[in-house]
Every structure is written in structure tokens, then in C-alpha cells.
Scaffold this active site. Sequence first.
Site, PDB file in Angstrom:
ATOM      1  N   GLY A 348       0.836  -1.201   0.000  1.00  0.00           N
ATOM      2  CA  GLY A 348       0.000   0.000   0.000  1.00  0.00           C
ATOM      3  C   GLY A 348       0.866   1.244   0.000  1.00  0.00           C
ATOM      4  O   GLY A 348       0.632   2.190  -0.740  1.00  0.00           O
ATOM      5  N   ALA A 349       1.892   1.207   0.856  1.00  0.00           N
ATOM      6  CA  ALA A 349       2.785   2.347   0.987  1.00  0.00           C
ATOM      7  C   ALA A 349       4.030   1.877   1.715  1.00  0.00           C
ATOM      8  O   ALA A 349       4.047   0.787   2.294  1.00  0.00           O
ATOM      9  CB  ALA A 349       2.112   3.466   1.772  1.00  0.00           C
ATOM     10  N   MET A 350       5.083   2.693   1.667  1.00  0.00           N
ATOM     11  CA  MET A 350       6.330   2.327   2.334  1.00  0.00           C
ATOM     12  C   MET A 350       6.920   3.554   2.990  1.00  0.00           C
ATOM     13  O   MET A 350       7.072   4.599   2.370  1.00  0.00           O
ATOM     14  CB  MET A 350       7.303   1.726   1.309  1.00  0.00           C
ATOM     15  N   GLU A 351       7.304   3.377   4.277  1.00  0.00           N
ATOM     16  CA  GLU A 351       7.662   4.512   5.129  1.00  0.00           C
ATOM     17  C   GLU A 351       9.095   5.001   4.975  1.00  0.00           C
ATOM     18  O   GLU A 351       9.642   5.556   5.919  1.00  0.00           O
ATOM     19  CB  GLU A 351       7.425   4.119   6.584  1.00  0.00           C
ATOM     20  N   ASN A 352       9.728   4.826   3.812  1.00  0.00           N
ATOM     21  CA  ASN A 352      11.107   5.301   3.620  1.00  0.00           C
ATOM     22  C   ASN A 352      11.282   6.652   4.298  1.00  0.00           C
ATOM     23  O   ASN A 352      10.458   7.550   4.143  1.00  0.00           O
ATOM     24  CB  ASN A 352      11.406   5.451   2.134  1.00  0.00           C
ATOM     25  N   HIS A 384      -0.321   6.246   9.141  1.00  0.00           N
ATOM     26  CA  HIS A 384       0.479   5.054   9.427  1.00  0.00           C
ATOM     27  C   HIS A 384       1.945   5.286   9.051  1.00  0.00           C
ATOM     28  O   HIS A 384       2.852   5.048   9.857  1.00  0.00           O
ATOM     29  CB  HIS A 384      -0.104   3.874   8.632  1.00  0.00           C
ATOM     30  N   GLU A 385       2.168   5.782   7.856  1.00  0.00           N
ATOM     31  CA  GLU A 385       3.551   5.954   7.390  1.00  0.00           C
ATOM     32  C   GLU A 385       4.247   7.077   8.166  1.00  0.00           C
ATOM     33  O   GLU A 385       5.434   6.976   8.459  1.00  0.00           O
ATOM     34  CB  GLU A 385       3.586   6.240   5.878  1.00  0.00           C
ATOM     35  N   HIS A 388       5.519   5.872  11.444  1.00  0.00           N
ATOM     36  CA  HIS A 388       6.782   5.132  11.330  1.00  0.00           C
ATOM     37  C   HIS A 388       8.005   6.048  11.290  1.00  0.00           C
ATOM     38  O   HIS A 388       9.116   5.591  11.542  1.00  0.00           O
ATOM     39  CB  HIS A 388       6.808   4.333  10.026  1.00  0.00           C
ATOM     40  N   GLU A 407       4.861  -2.790  13.050  1.00  0.00           N
ATOM     41  CA  GLU A 407       3.631  -2.662  12.255  1.00  0.00           C
ATOM     42  C   GLU A 407       2.390  -2.568  13.127  1.00  0.00           C
ATOM     43  O   GLU A 407       1.452  -1.845  12.803  1.00  0.00           O
ATOM     44  CB  GLU A 407       3.512  -3.826  11.273  1.00  0.00           C
TER      45      GLU A 407
END
Length: 959
Positions: A348-352, A384-385, A388, A407
Site C-alpha cells: 500500500g505504501a512504504m515509510e522510507n 500510518h507511514e 513510522h 507494524e
Amino acid sequence: MGKGFFIRKTVGIVGIVLAAGAIATIIALSVVYSQEKSKNNENEVKPTGAVTTPVPTTEPSNEPWDQWRLPQTLSPQTYNVTLWPRLQPDATGLYIFRGLSSVVFRCVEKTNLILIHSNKLNMTLQPTLTALGSKPAPIIESIVMHTKTQYMAIHLKEELTAGESYELYTEFVGELADDLGGFYRSEYYENGVKKVVATTQMQATDARKAFPCFDEPAMKAVFHITLYHDPATVALSNGVMFNVSFWLSDEVNITVDDTFVTRTTFAPTEVMSTYLLAFIVSDFGFIEQNIDKLQIRIFARQEAINAGQGEYALSVTGTILKFFEDYYNVPYPLPKSDQIALPDFNAGAMENWGLITYRETALLYDEEISSNGNKERIVTIIAHELAHQWFGNLVTIRWWNDLWLNEGFASYVEYLGADKAEPTWNIKDLIVLNDVHRVFAIDALASSHPLSSKEEEIQRPEQISEVFDTISYSKGASVLRMLSDFLTETVFTQGLQTYLDHFKFNNTVYTDLWEHLQRAVDSSSSTPPRSVQDIMDRWVLQMGFPVVTINTETGQITQEHFLLDPETKPDRPSEFNYEWFVPISWTKKEAAQPLYWLLQKTMDQMKISGDEWVLANINVTGYYRVNYDNENWERLLNVLQTSRQSIPVINRAQIIDDAFNLAKAGIIETTLALRTTLFLASETEYMPWESALDNLDYFYLMFDRTEVYGPMQTYVGNKVEGLFDYFTRLTNWENLPPGHTDQYNQVNALRVACSTGNENCTTLVKTWFEQWMENPNVNPIKANLRSAVYCSAIAAGGEKEWNFAWEMFEKATVASEKDKLRAAMACASEPWLLNRYLKYTLDSNKIRKQDATSTIISIASNVVGQPLAWDFVRANWEYIFKQYGGGSFSFSNLINGITKRFSTEFELQQLIQFRDDNAHIGFGSGNLAIQQSIERTTANIKWVKNNQETVLEWFINPL
Ligand SMILES: *[C@@H]1O[C@H](CO)[C@@H](O)[C@H](O)[C@H]1NC(C)=O
Ligand SMILES: *[C@@H]1O[C@H](CO)[C@@H](O)[C@H](O)[C@H]1NC(C)=O
Ligand SMILES: *[C@@H]1O[C@H](CO)[C@@H](O)[C@H](O)[C@H]1NC(C)=O
Ligand SMILES: *[C@@H]1O[C@H](CO)[C@@H](O)[C@H](O)[C@H]1NC(C)=O
Ligand SMILES: [Zn+2]
């Protein structure tokens, strides 16, 4: 290849390395690819050096390069990474990227072996080693590539000295494939022109596919990133862009290999893990906003940005970031926050860190076209991201076995962040439906697993992928919410804050958080009956959850491990005997009672007298189900029918969900569960309705091919009539109902009324869709209602409607609109249409790879499509597995999705056959899902056998 790459005139990166370090030790060597996977023991020798040293292939298995974890001998400090993705294919039609990288590491323990991760990278120059201290660097003896464990092993003639630092320099080329992992490419069309984006997805183990690195979360370092790219494109990474290239007295635009490129250099990152890196080259547009000194930008396809699709994300990001700064009591750790929507993205998404990547549907919003569900998804995923950026990025788990903490935590606080941005939505309530109830279904299986795994159990990349599951996300969120609730939010945040402060830029194990929470408890007036660790061990180290039974006659209260199939035994023993310390919030006839702790299997103190009703687990803050004696169930049913407002809306949803699941487990009568839906005739709230529909969905799955179907349709149709009329009066299907969840329930009303054949509904839907088909440029269907309307219209229609939807799908420029049409096309009733659609899923020109598995799952949830999808997946398993990455976590969804209707002995045999036939190919991250599907099918068979008669009779005569 190799020679000349990146070196222009006298200034090149190699030149800098030589100038910066001591004397480089370049020796002749060979790069050998060990072929552990292939059957013929043949080595592929890459003769990049003058001397070719053959290396034995049969290594004893306890060699360090056969281990999945890095030895602790070396510790990376800084990397300089330069990458040049080519957005046009080379002469052979391959998309590639070139790179060079130097890493400075400290030797912690003397060794003559450098093991560094490297996957699918071809070295184009002999790697070189330089000593940064006074002693010269050892000479490199040989270099072996271990494809299975994904290492480059550099064997040295002498040992590295403990305490000294060294620099390893590599040049390499890799494929910029469309495989959604590591450094990969995404493609899309804009005004008929094909565009290519180079982007990354490192988590969990794919940074090693972009450059050689010590690719473990605890191997934190500082990264200096430089990207070469076409001057017409923009390059992004974790750090802020340096506008002036101060470290080379050179212009930013340079000529390399006869190509005119822009070199963009980024500020060094903070100390961070490799899995959080990101590099992107695109010609995207952006919008921005500055809050205090923080720069917030949203990037997307230019067309999407111009259409204003990034505005909503931009408008909520600042609010959410500020909220988390307060919540964590730590300022946002970076000077900028970029968020970017990619046409191809697996998760869905990535918290880079500082450069968060999203699927388009998770970031882009169009006021006219997107639904409120799309909007909720966007705000919660952003929250959410962003959560993180501190919890996960600033403080990082030491190893993937603790992923659930990372998570689970973000999945809990995403509701808090989203609530800040949309305070009128009551969004915090929805965690009960979206996470707690959802994961109960999985965690009640004997083949479930505990939140926490041992470090040794999670080693290989596919094992790591497998921990990204519903248990980690949703159970993690549920138990942390319970913890925060019984400690009180003040104590919880206080512990959290000292934890973050103490471990910033460092790594932890989950018990470090418990320790800090305990300190907060000790300095507060909060008095849980046991230590945080003692209480939480029972929720974290053993799988499953209890059902608490309250007997209002005797006052006895007991707990028992809740298993959906009572005849199964949990797969693993528990040191706590499947008992928990259970915090029980409860109400006695509307009067809230003090929190009660169930600390043993049975306790006796819950005295109730007379005809008072008792309700426990208020707002489902606890991670357990509740059962009562029959009299109390009757009292609750009575309250629901006569004065349902005295029961909180979340608990109205809970009573239904608990009752249906207790019935499934054989603990109460199925008819008692069905009776909890009787009050829906007058209910208009979303949560109870959604809970009932979710549970009735199981009845549809089991019975829609049997004689139960007709009477069940009649019953559900009768119940929904009131709701449909309510929304007709309230909105006339022209206006939006006022509340966020009312808008959801309006959709439920339409969807269920139409699917049960309500003629007012089907006429409405047909008219809207026809109007649209007549004038495709003006879609008269309200955004929220589109999913439901499209599905009904396509189900009722034929080829003409389907083809129209396909045409609109191809034309749509808003990703969420595409998704709605994509799901709706799976509603078709004609097998040939569905079979054709299944074929499309394996053609990435028609359905993007990222969407293939979810499309197959949609088709399988259609009663007509289910056998077709099952045949299709079985026939194509090997191809799907190889093309669509058996390592990606969508595989467990695929297996669960296509088998969820299974309820016959024949289907069970087919499933077992499928498992055995494909054992040689494997199921990757879907291994556990296969086991769970077999267990679920077995339980379904029994359930249908035991319940079909009763259910049929009840639906004919519901009382
Ligand atoms: C890495 O690059 C930075 C500038 O970005 C430079 O100051 C530093 O010396 C380089 N380090 C190495 C080891 O090349
Ligand atoms: C790397 O080398 C392998 C084996 O020679 C080759 O098949 C592959 O195409 C190369 N990759 C790139 C990006 O050049
Ligand atoms: C680099 O080239 C691009 C395109 O020709 C130009 O727009 C840009 O101003 C140049 N940058 C510098 C620093 O010269
Ligand atoms: C990280 O934490 C460990 C203890 O958990 C400590 O020994 C180490 O010094 C810390 N490192 C840094 C850079 O703070
Ligand atoms: Zn996350």
C-alpha cells in the site's frame, strides 16, 4: 562495460576515492558466481580481472556465507552511493542502472572475510579495499558471489584489524526490472506518451538489489546518495537535495559516457537502516507547503497533480505530523517530508525515511470521483507511514522477528493520527471492525502463530515476507490498543516518549518498550495487577486469544482458548497453558463498573443479581470474545430489540460478531447468533450493520449454492428494506448523508437492497448506468455509490456492459476509479466474460502486476467466478509464482481468497492435491496460508454438515 563509466575528464568518483583514502589496493581477482541453486554444479566465471581463481563449489554448510545472518565482525559507518538508472532500454532491450558505491566499515572482530549483501548485481570493476588507518589493507584473494544467500564474499589474504576502519569500493550494473522490488521501474502513459519512473522498494531485503550493502535493520549507517539522471527529470531521495555541488568544483550538468546528465547530490542521511532508503527518478509534478521550517511535498504524475489529486494528502500531512510530534514528544527528525504516488507499487505504501512511497490509490484523491472510503484509506495510510518516521525509522527493531511491534504500533496509532485530521469521523471506532474482528478470524485457528517469533525462526527472505501478515498488523494493533487502554493513554505515551528518546538512531527488541512502559507505570498511580511484561507475555508469546464466559447466575467468570474448530488442538504448546491476564471492562445495566482483572482460569467474584443485564468488553478495547449464560444472552437480545441505544454502538457490532463466532465454534446455538440480527430492522448505524453483513457473508459463502440461498435472501432483503427506505428519505440518493460512517451505511443499503432484488434499488442502478453508457463523458453516479452501482449493473448486464466498463477502466486517470471498475468487472455473471478477464490478469499491459492477485481474488469471490478462478490459478501456478513474486505477501491473500468458499470434501481433496502437486515449486510467503486454508476447509465441511438444516429452517421462520 566497466571501464570509463562515470569518469569524465579528470574528475570522477574513483578519483575521489583515491584522493580521500589511503593507498588503494587494487589486485587482480576473479568474480565467481556460485550456483548453489542450479543442479549442474557449473560455475559461471566472470573474468573481470587478469587472473581467474577457481573456487570450490561444495562448501560445508556451516560456513558464514551459508548463514542467512551477517556475522558481527564488521560494522558499516557511511556509504557513498551513486546510481544512474537508464529510463530507456539499452541496445539489447534491457532497462539497466549503473552504480558505484563505497562503504566505510569498522572491523569489530578480526576476520579475513568481508561478507556483504549483493543480489542480482554484476560487478563491472574489481572491488577494491582501502585501509583508512595506518596499516595497509589486506590483499583480496578472491571474490565469490553466493546467489542463494545473496552475499558477495570477499576473501582476504590477511586479517582485518579490530578497531580499524576500511573502505570497500564497488562498481556494478543491475537490471531496472518491472519486478516491484529493489531498484525497479514503473511505466505509465501520459498524453499517449510512455513514461518510465525509476523507483525503489527496499523493505525487507531488497536494498542489496540496488547496491552492495550490509542489509540488516541493525546495520545502521549514514548514506550519501547521488543520482545521475536526464535533465528533464527530477531525482528524489531520503535527504534534501543539494542545489550546489560543493564537494566537486564541477557543474551539476555533466557529460558522462557521451550522455548529458544532471547530477543530483543529496544531503547525508541521519544514521539509518538500509530498508528505509529510497531513490526515485521521474518527471512527476509536485505541490508543496512549508510548516515552520519543514518542507512538505506531494509528488505524482503531472496529470494527477494538475488535476489537484494531491491536495487532500497535502492538507492533512502537516496536521498529522504535528500531532505525532506532540504524541511522541520528539520533533520530526528530518528537514523535509516527501510523499510520492507511484503507478506500480506492490504494497500500500512504504515509510522510507523522508520519502514515503504510495500506491496511487493510497495518496491521490479526487473530490468528484473518489469515495469517502478512498479518502479514509488515504488519511489512515498517511498517518500510518508518518507514525513510522519515529517509531520504526528513528528507533528500529533489531531484527524482523519483532516486526509485529513496528507494524502493530503504526497500525494502532494511524487511527489516532487520522482522527486528528478528520475529527468528525469517529474513525477510532473503526479499528474494531477493520483490525480486531478481522484478525480474530485468523487468530482463532489452530494454525495461527504468536505475535513474537524467535530470531532464529525468521531467517530467509521469504520467511521475512511471511511475517508481514494480518497477525503482525492487526493483532499487534489490537493488543497495543488494549495495553494503552488499561495503562491509560497518559502512562502509555509517557513510556513511549522515554523509549523513543533513549533509543533514537538505535535498535531495540520489543521488551525494551515494556521496560520503559513499566517505568512510566511505576512513577504513576496506574496499578495493573502484574508487571507490563508479565501481562503482555501472555498476549505476545502465545497465539490466539480467550473467550471469557460470564455466568450472571453464579457470578463465575472463566476463560478458555477460543478455537473456531473446537476439535482442533493448537499446533504449538504454550508455557502459559493458553491462559491470559484479561482486563475486563464491563457494565451492569448501563452502570459502568471498575475494570476487573481475570488472572486465572476461573474466578468467582462477578456477582450480579436479579434481571440486570451485563455487558463486557466495552468498546472492544480488550482482545477477547465474551460469552454469557443463556439468561443474560436473552436479556441482551431483549435490550437490542427494545432499547438498543443503551448499548454502545461498538458493542452492538461486538454482540453480533461474538455470537456468530461462538456459534461457529459450537459454543452457542447458531439460531442464537442469527437472532442477534433481528434488531437490524430498526438499526441505522453502520457498525452493527457492517458486523452483521460480514458475518452473513460467511453464510453466503457456504450456502449460496444450496437451497438455503432463497430463504436467506428473503430474510436479508426484509431486514435491509428499512435501511434502504431510511436512506431514500434522508438523501433521495442525491445527497450525502451527514456522517462519515452514515455514508458507508448508505452504500450498504444500496448494495444489499440491490443484491437481494429490491426493485426500487435495481431500477435506480440500472437507470444510472444506462445514462452513463449513453453519455460516457458525464458519469451521473455519485462517487461513494460507484463500487456498488458498477457491480450491480455489470452483474445484471452482459457483454455490452462489461466492455463499456473495460473501456472506462482503460480511460480512467484517477487510480481509485480504475480500482472500482476493476473490482466491478469481477461481478459479471457470464463465465466466458470472467474467463477472459482472468486471462487479462496475467497480461501486464492490461492489468498491472500490482493488481493481478487482487483481481483474481475479486473474481473468486463471485459465486460464478470461484471455480473458474480456482482452475485458473491451479493451471497457472508455476507461471504466477515466478512472474508475480512468490516472495511478496500478496500470495497468502491469493490463496486465502480463492479458497474461502471451500466447504466440501471434494474441494478439500483438490486443495491437498494442489499443495502436493506444487510442492516442488513452492508457495513462498503463502505456505502458512495453504495450511490455514486446509484447516478452514475442514472446519467449513463440518459446520455446513451440522448447521445446514437448522439454518434453512430459521431463515424460513426467523424468530
Ligand atoms: C562521500 O561523499 C562525501 C560528500 O558527499 C564526501 O565528503 C566523503 O569524503 C565521501 N566519502 C568517501 C569515503 O568517499
Ligand atoms: C548480469 O550478468 C548476467 C550473467 O552474465 C546476465 O544474464 C545479466 O543480463 C547481467 N545483468 C545486467 C544488468 O547486465
Ligand atoms: C542543467 O540542464 C538543464 C536542462 O538543460 C537546465 O534547465 C538547468 O538549468 C541546468 N542546470 C545547471 C546548474 O546548469
Ligand atoms: C544502542 O543501544 C545499545 C544498547 O541497547 C547501546 O549499547 C549502544 O551504545 C547504543 N548505540 C548508540 C549509538 O546509541
Ligand atoms: Zn507499516
